[in-house]
Each structure stands twice: as C-alpha cells, then as structure tokens.
Write a protein that holds these residues in place. Structure first.
Motif, mmCIF file in Angstrom:
data_model
loop_
_atom_site.group_PDB
_atom_site.id
_atom_site.type_symbol
_atom_site.label_atom_id
_atom_site.label_comp_id
_atom_site.label_asym_id
_atom_site.label_seq_id
_atom_site.Cartn_x
_atom_site.Cartn_y
_atom_site.Cartn_z
ATOM 1 N N ASN A 249 45.378 20.994 -47.082
ATOM 2 C CA ASN A 249 45.511 19.879 -48.067
ATOM 3 C C ASN A 249 45.064 20.496 -49.639
ATOM 4 O O ASN A 249 44.976 19.583 -50.273
ATOM 5 N N GLN A 250 44.819 21.804 -49.462
ATOM 6 C CA GLN A 250 44.252 22.284 -50.723
ATOM 7 C C GLN A 250 45.464 22.551 -51.152
ATOM 8 O O GLN A 250 46.307 23.593 -50.912
ATOM 9 N N SER A 251 45.772 22.437 -52.666
ATOM 10 C CA SER A 251 46.986 22.836 -53.198
ATOM 11 C C SER A 251 46.596 23.751 -54.240
ATOM 12 O O SER A 251 45.580 23.719 -54.731
ATOM 13 N N PRO A 252 47.217 24.884 -54.512
ATOM 14 C CA PRO A 252 47.141 26.021 -55.614
ATOM 15 C C PRO A 252 47.479 25.277 -56.803
ATOM 16 O O PRO A 252 47.242 26.126 -58.143
ATOM 17 N N LEU A 253 48.193 24.224 -56.836
ATOM 18 C CA LEU A 253 48.624 23.693 -58.125
ATOM 19 C C LEU A 253 47.190 23.401 -58.841
ATOM 20 O O LEU A 253 46.394 22.681 -58.401
ATOM 21 N N GLY A 254 47.229 24.011 -60.114
ATOM 22 C CA GLY A 254 46.034 23.572 -60.840
ATOM 23 C C GLY A 254 44.849 24.677 -60.656
ATOM 24 O O GLY A 254 43.788 24.780 -61.352
ATOM 25 N N MET A 255 44.986 25.356 -59.520
ATOM 26 C CA MET A 255 43.944 26.644 -59.381
ATOM 27 C C MET A 255 43.973 27.498 -60.341
ATOM 28 O O MET A 255 43.033 28.075 -60.667
ATOM 29 N N ALA A 256 45.208 27.678 -61.125
ATOM 30 C CA ALA A 256 45.397 28.749 -62.123
ATOM 31 C C ALA A 256 44.564 28.439 -63.089
ATOM 32 O O ALA A 256 44.137 29.215 -63.940
ATOM 33 N N GLN B 188 45.304 32.244 -59.771
ATOM 34 C CA GLN B 188 46.260 32.168 -60.933
ATOM 35 C C GLN B 188 47.710 32.373 -60.510
ATOM 36 O O GLN B 188 48.572 31.462 -60.771
ATOM 37 N N ILE B 189 47.890 33.393 -59.759
ATOM 38 C CA ILE B 189 49.167 33.841 -59.420
ATOM 39 C C ILE B 189 49.849 32.621 -58.263
ATOM 40 O O ILE B 189 50.984 32.338 -58.275
ATOM 41 N N LEU B 190 48.750 32.238 -57.488
ATOM 42 C CA LEU B 190 49.215 31.336 -56.445
ATOM 43 C C LEU B 190 49.561 29.943 -56.990
ATOM 44 O O LEU B 190 50.604 29.176 -56.766
ATOM 45 N N GLY B 191 48.841 29.501 -58.206
ATOM 46 C CA GLY B 191 49.111 28.469 -58.765
ATOM 47 C C GLY B 191 50.344 28.606 -59.696
ATOM 48 O O GLY B 191 51.353 27.581 -59.702
ATOM 49 N N LEU B 192 50.814 29.766 -60.088
ATOM 50 C CA LEU B 192 52.115 30.070 -60.789
ATOM 51 C C LEU B 192 53.265 29.955 -59.902
ATOM 52 O O LEU B 192 54.223 29.231 -60.166
ATOM 53 N N LEU B 193 53.184 30.437 -58.530
ATOM 54 C CA LEU B 193 54.205 30.248 -57.527
ATOM 55 C C LEU B 193 54.425 28.711 -57.461
ATOM 56 O O LEU B 193 55.559 28.316 -57.179
ATOM 57 N N ALA B 194 53.457 28.023 -57.116
ATOM 58 C CA ALA B 194 53.374 26.496 -56.857
ATOM 59 C C ALA B 194 54.097 26.014 -57.993
ATOM 60 O O ALA B 194 54.998 25.132 -57.933
ATOM 61 N N ASP C 248 46.873 36.530 -44.647
ATOM 62 C CA ASP C 248 45.805 35.582 -45.199
ATOM 63 C C ASP C 248 46.330 34.057 -44.810
ATOM 64 O O ASP C 248 47.028 33.497 -45.707
ATOM 65 N N LEU C 249 45.704 33.547 -43.587
ATOM 66 C CA LEU C 249 45.924 32.151 -43.376
ATOM 67 C C LEU C 249 45.548 31.202 -44.612
ATOM 68 O O LEU C 249 46.311 30.248 -44.740
ATOM 69 N N ALA C 250 44.674 31.303 -45.354
ATOM 70 C CA ALA C 250 43.945 30.603 -46.463
ATOM 71 C C ALA C 250 44.836 30.665 -47.608
ATOM 72 O O ALA C 250 45.379 29.491 -47.860
ATOM 73 N N VAL C 251 45.702 31.717 -47.767
ATOM 74 C CA VAL C 251 46.461 31.862 -48.788
ATOM 75 C C VAL C 251 47.888 30.968 -48.526
ATOM 76 O O VAL C 251 48.477 30.114 -49.287
ATOM 77 N N ALA C 252 48.257 31.248 -47.090
ATOM 78 C CA ALA C 252 49.465 30.232 -46.838
ATOM 79 C C ALA C 252 49.098 28.697 -46.645
ATOM 80 O O ALA C 252 50.136 28.139 -47.017
ATOM 81 N N ALA C 253 47.848 28.559 -46.381
ATOM 82 C CA ALA C 253 47.614 27.074 -46.217
ATOM 83 C C ALA C 253 47.904 26.159 -47.500
ATOM 84 O O ALA C 253 48.666 25.050 -47.364
ATOM 85 N N GLY C 254 47.630 26.549 -48.605
ATOM 86 C CA GLY C 254 47.714 25.839 -49.906
ATOM 87 C C GLY C 254 49.269 25.423 -50.180
ATOM 88 O O GLY C 254 49.858 24.521 -50.697
ATOM 89 N N LEU C 255 49.807 26.764 -50.361
ATOM 90 C CA LEU C 255 51.227 26.858 -50.764
ATOM 91 C C LEU C 255 52.348 26.312 -49.830
ATOM 92 O O LEU C 255 53.504 25.905 -50.304
ATOM 93 N N CYS C 256 52.199 26.321 -48.564
ATOM 94 C CA CYS C 256 53.502 26.445 -47.631
ATOM 95 C C CYS C 256 53.476 25.161 -46.965
ATOM 96 O O CYS C 256 52.578 24.152 -46.746
ATOM 97 N N ASP C 257 54.949 24.719 -46.745
ATOM 98 C CA ASP C 257 55.240 23.604 -46.011
ATOM 99 C C ASP C 257 55.156 24.013 -44.437
ATOM 100 O O ASP C 257 54.818 23.108 -43.760
ATOM 101 N N ARG C 258 55.621 24.933 -44.035
ATOM 102 C CA ARG C 258 55.840 25.396 -42.877
ATOM 103 C C ARG C 258 54.977 26.928 -42.525
ATOM 104 O O ARG C 258 55.136 27.487 -43.365
#
Lengths: 331, 321
Positions: free
Chosen positions: A267-274, B191-197, B213-223
């Motif tokens: 549920n944590q979105s990276p949008l805005g994390m930047a 910053q980079i994860l935010g940019l990809l999103a 890194d499971l945590a990196v995938a958790a925020g960005l991915c649908d599947r």
C-alpha cells in the motif's frame, strides 16, 4: 555495564588528494570524518548509518588505527591508541577486530579457510601448539555454523554467506571485545542476510562483545543496534537510543532517512517519495558552510549557512546537531 | 487482447567448459499492457537472464530455447535486424550500473541527441531540444549544465536519471529496469522510484522491475513474480503475494526481512541453507532442501505453476493437495 569500553573524542580523518597539474601539483584536503565523539559500553551495539561519503567506514578504520586520525583521540580501556607504544598496540589489536562487506575479497584465495581463521592466533598467541590451534579453529567453525571438515576448503569453494561466516570466525578467534562490522550483510542475498544477523546477535549474547555495526540499511540497523548514530558528510547529525531515534527523530536528516526506507508493504506508493529529500549529496571536497545538511534540509534558514550547529545534548544519551531540532520534532 | 510480452517455456543455458549451467528453466508468464511487474529473486535466480534472452542480449556462450512474443510476434532468436526495430524504440532497458550503459568519452547531451537522431530521425537542432526536454522530464537538477557534462562528472543518481531519459526517449511500450536503484543511496533510491512511478503514470509505459529487494517492488508494482533457481515459484498481484503468500519460499523471504515494525528483541526467522547450484537439476522442487514444510513428494515430483492465466498461483505441492 560500567564505564565505557571505547571513547572517541572529536575524531577527524583527512585524506590528501593530489591533483597533478601541468606545472604544479596542488593538494586538496578531504575531511572524511569531522569532529565525531561518542562512547561505547561493554556488550553494546552502536549502529552507524549514513549515505555514501558520510565517513562511516573511515570512522571504523580510524578507531582500529587502520587509518591515521588527523585530530582527536580514540581511547580503548583507558589507553589512547594513537599515542601508545607499538607493543601495547599490537597486544590491544587482538581485542579489536573487523568484518568487511565483501567476504570473498577479504579472504586470501590461496589459503585454506582453516588457515585463514587460525592466522590471527599465530600472531596474537604464538605460544600455543599447532594442535591447540587446530582445536580452537574447529570449535570456532562450529560456533559460526560451519562444519569442521570445511577447514580444508579454499574460499572460492564457498558461497558468499559461508565466506562471511569464515570472516566472522577469523575475527572472533582472538576473543576480541570489539567487533567493527562494516556493511557485513550488504553483499548478501536476502535469505542469507537474516542468517548472518542472527549469528552476530548470538555471538554477542554468548561473549558480551561490543559491536560497531556500520550499514546504510536502516531496517537492518534497527534490528541490530542498541543505539544508533546518524552521519552526514563526515559529521554527526544525531545519536540516541534505538527506539528514541526511530520513534522520535529530532534531526531532519534522520527523519528523511527513515521516511525513505521502502517497506514491504503493497500500500506504500513511491509517488511523492521523490520529494521526501530532494537534491544530491554535496562533494566532501567542498562541503556547504555552516550545517553541511542545509542544502537539502526542508527547514534550513540563513542561520544554518552561517554557523555550524553545536552537538546539543537534548536528553540522556540523545544528541542532535541542528539549529532547529525543536521545530523538526513537530513535523 | 494478446499480452504485451508473452514468455513460454523459456530456458537459458550456458556452456561453461565441459559443464552446463542452467540459468532459466522452462519459464512461462505474461506481461500485460500498462502493467508494472516486479521480477523478484536472489542472485542466480535467473531474473536478468530472462530479459537479456528476450532482447537477444545474452552472452556468447549462452543458448535460449522456448518462445518470447512481443505483441504476438516471435522475438526470441530472431536476426539482429528484426530486433533493432524494437530495442531502444518499443522496449528499453535500464541497468543497475548506469556508468556501464553510458559512453565515458561522450558528453551526456551528445549521447541523448544521438538516440533522438537515430530513433526519431531528428536533425541536430531538434535533437538538442529533445535532449534538454528529456532531462527536464526526468527532473534532472540543472539540465542545461548536465547536457555538457561527461558521465563521470555526475553522481550515481544523476546517471540513473540520464539512463531513464535515454530509455524513455522513444516513449517505449515497455521499460525493463534491472536493479535500477541497487547501487544508490536510500534517499536517492526514493527519488528514482518516485520518478519511475511518475513516468508510468504520465506515459502509460509498462515496466518490468527486476529486483532482489521485496520492499522496492512492493510500492511500485501491480504484480509480483518470485523466481528461484531459474523457475517461477509464485505469481500474483502485489497485495496477494505480500499479504497471503502461497509458496513457503515467498513466505520465508517476507518473514526474514527486518522491517521498521519487527520486534528487535527476537531473532529473525531466517531461511536455513544455501540457494541450490545452477549446475545441478533436481527432479523435485528446487526449494525442497530448505523448505520447512517439505514432503516426500517434493523431492521426486516437480510442482508446476500455470501463471499466464493471471491468477494467484504457486509452484508448490501444498497448494495442489
């Protein structure tokens, strides 16, 4: 726990960078560690966290006298390590050991791992017999979760996790009282990281050893440390007890670091994390005036550019270096 | 509607002297249009080789078998000329180490301009404007200055922005990001994860995020697809995989992660043992040796997973009892 085992006072580490020009060479000084002070108690783990160039590795090396400090003191059980005689230093070195990030490059590829582990004994306990040494190595292998018949193998025959166990065995064989762990799990796979973390914690329970745990990963650090120290561009930003620092960070940089950790939470979105912490880490060759963090700080004022903030003791064993820590609290 | 990328029975083998190393083993899955899929696994799981094979970028001593279809068209083991119409245009790739993806002796601006001229047929002036526009799109601080900089003059985070700018120049349908933040500091990673999103939201690009890194995938991915020893162990939506993992390996990985919520007083529930050898192929489940719920059947019979149906599934006999 009685008095501190280790006292570090206003420690500085400088590296000289020579730039060879066509007609002249001029030297520039890079200050990697800038006036850091702290104490470490027996059986305690102090976590040191910070990003690239924050001085965490240099600090660890300076404490072990592997690089020379340019100012300040490292006092180990009452002895000033930089000013003691060579004989005492060699003797004390058996009490101070280090484990590096890349386990494979830290082990001699041409030496059987059993010999690698026994080598510190040859230096620090030359009187014991070969048989006793072998027995000590075998016992140490079992303690770190390796089979004793593995002593004959060479480093390349082992996985990264096993190599890190061998590094830990080598460090522990002289029964040290301080272990500096420099990113000991960063190069390991997730499933192996937890094994090594658990091993270090078990060894600490069994021996009461003190640990300086250097890591860029706050989740691992929180798990391993009793107290945490946050560094940025060579300076101490904040130091305090683990729960205090994580639940109630007073320095805006500590806050930003904690906010930037990705959690295994869908549920944590990276949008805005930047926007959590914009900008880049400045060059250590040319650090900002005043507070070094001010160029990225969300609450910086002109005062921050003029004056370096003092290390302020805001509670028992909680120090912050920020002009505006009272404001940072309410954020 | 056919998926954007359809991978069926993909295997990748390396000839290493007189032995054969199998990096990818009979892998099948889909990447749907507009999706962000996390390919998660530890080192040697085969996550990078899967996509290097798909793009015809394997090492000389490697062989790929099976089928990879892009919008229904076979692209595995086709001549280079056919791939060139896709690579860099429809499918772009960003690597972990941005320095190795950039030419060290050319200014950053030149490198982006070259891509604009080659792929978009622009003239010099248009290409220059496009390069500036792309650097602004990836929120490069001081884009003007960056155009004239050499790669070594930029920080890791800035280089990764340049790589993403290069990758996105043709507005590809699919961006494959291989450990894009692993070499970066945490605040720069954010910053980079935010940019990809953002890129994904604004340009509707599908993203494959390869990560350990499971945590990196958790925020960005649908599947999420969990790979182990070259095989697909589990596949499902991100919330399915994270909240109710079906494979003991996935569950073990999630449990062994120290998080800000875990209790530091207790030991981490680690997965014991080591990942299996890529030179050896066992008849049963690759995870059997490390699995706490292992049954006799697991060592003799390999569990199968049919993930392209899009349902939450795991290659584990516990689920097919």
């Amino acid at each position: 726990m009685t008095g501190p085992l280790l006292t570090v006072e206003s420690l500085c580490v400088d590296y000289e960078q020579r730039r060879a020009g066509l007609f002249s060479s001029r030297a520039r000084t890079l200050r990697a560690v800038d006036g850091i002070s702290f104490e470490l108690a027996e059986g305690e783990t102090l976590g040191i966290v910070g990003e690239t160039g924050c001085g965490k590795t240099s600090l660890g090396k300076a404490i072990l006298q592997l690089v020379k400090a340019s100012a300040g003191r490292v006092i180990w059980r009452g002895v000033d390590l930089a000013r003691t005689d060579a004989e005492t230093l060699t003797r004390l070195r058996s009490e101070l050991q280090i484990v590096f990030q890349d386990p494979l490059s830290a082990l001699n590829p041409r030496m059987p791992v059993g010999e690698i582990v026994s080598e510190p004994l040859r230096v620090h306990a030359p009187d014991i017999s070969a048989k006793e040494r072998q027995a000590a190595v075998a016992a140490m292998f079992e303690r770190v979760g390796l089979r004793t018949e593995m002593t004959r193998g060479y480093p390349n025959e082992f996985s990264a996790g096993q190599c890190q166990r061998i590094s830990i065995a080598r460090a522990m064989i002289t029964q040290p009282r301080l272990l500096v762990c420099d990113e000991p799990v960063s190069a390991l796979d997730v499933s192996i990281q937890a094994q090594i973390c658990n091993l270090l914690r078990r060894l600490q329970r069994e021996t009461g050893i003190s640990i300086l745990f250097i890591s860029h990963d706050l989740s691992v650090l929180r798990y391993m440390s009793h107290r945490v120290m946050v560094l940025y561009l060579g300076r101490l930003m904040e130091i305090g007890r683990r729960d205090e620092l994580f639940d109630n960070p007073r320095h805006p940089y500590s806050r930003a670091l904690i906010d930037a950790i990705p959690e295994a939470d869908p549920n944590q979105s990276p949008l805005g994390m930047a926007d959590a912490l914009p900008g880049e880490i400045p060059s250590a060759l040319d650090p900002p005036s005043g507070c070094v963090f001010r160029t990225r700080c969300p609450i910086a004022t002109p005062e921050c550019a003029r004056e370096r903030p003092p290390d302020e003791c805001i509670a028992e064993s909680h120090r912050v270096s920020c002009h505006h820590w009272r404001q940072a609290r309410s954020q | 509607m056919s998926p954007l990328l359809e991978i069926r029975g993909l295997s990748v083998r390396f000839d290493v002297g007189d032995a054969t190393l199998t990096a990818v083993r009979d892998l099948s899955f889909d990447i749907a249009e507009g999706q962000c899929v996390g390919i998660v696994g530890e080192s040697g799981a085969g996550k990078s080789q899967t996509f290097l094979a798909a793009l015809g970028l394997l090492a000389e001593n490697a062989k790929a078998e099976g089928s990879v279809r892009y919008r229904g068209r076979e692209i595995l083991n086709v001549p280079r000329r056919e791939l060139d119409t896709l690579r860099g245009r429809r499918i772009a790739m960003v690597f972990q180490d941005p320095l190795s993806g950039l030419t060290p002796t050319l200014r950053v601006g030149r490198q982006i301009e070259e891509a604009a001229r080659r792929h978009l047929g622009m003239n010099a002036r248009q290409a220059r404007a496009k390069a500036r526009e792309m650097l602004e799109t990836v929120r490069m601080p001081d884009a003007e200055h960056c155009l004239d900089a050499y790669p070594f003059e930029l920080s890791g985070g800035m280089r990764q922005r340049v790589m993403i700018a290069l990758g996105m120049i043709c507005r590809p349908d699919l961006l494959i990001a291989d450990e894009p933040t692993t070499a970066l500091d945490v605040t720069i990673q954010a910053q980079i994860l935010g940019l990809l999103a953002e890129m994904r939201r604004e340009l509707n690009t599908s993203i494959v995020l390869i990560t350990h890194d499971l945590a990196v995938a958790a925020g960005l991915c649908d599947r999420i697809m969990i790979l182990y020893n070259g095989r697909l162990m589990e596949s499902g939506t991100t919330s399915e995989v994270f909240t109710s993992p079906k494979h003991p390996y996935t569950a073990g990985l999630l449990a062994s992660l120290p998080s800000l919520a875990s209790d530091p007083a207790t030991d981490l529930p680690a997965i014991s043992g080591q990942p299996p050898d890529a030179f050896v192929t066992t008849p049963g489940c690759a995870f059997a040796e490390r699995c706490l719920q292992v049954m006799d059947r697991c060592r003799i019979e390999r569990p199968v997973l049919a993930a392209h149906e899009g349902r939450h599934a795991a290659a584990c006999h516990l689920n097919t009892k």
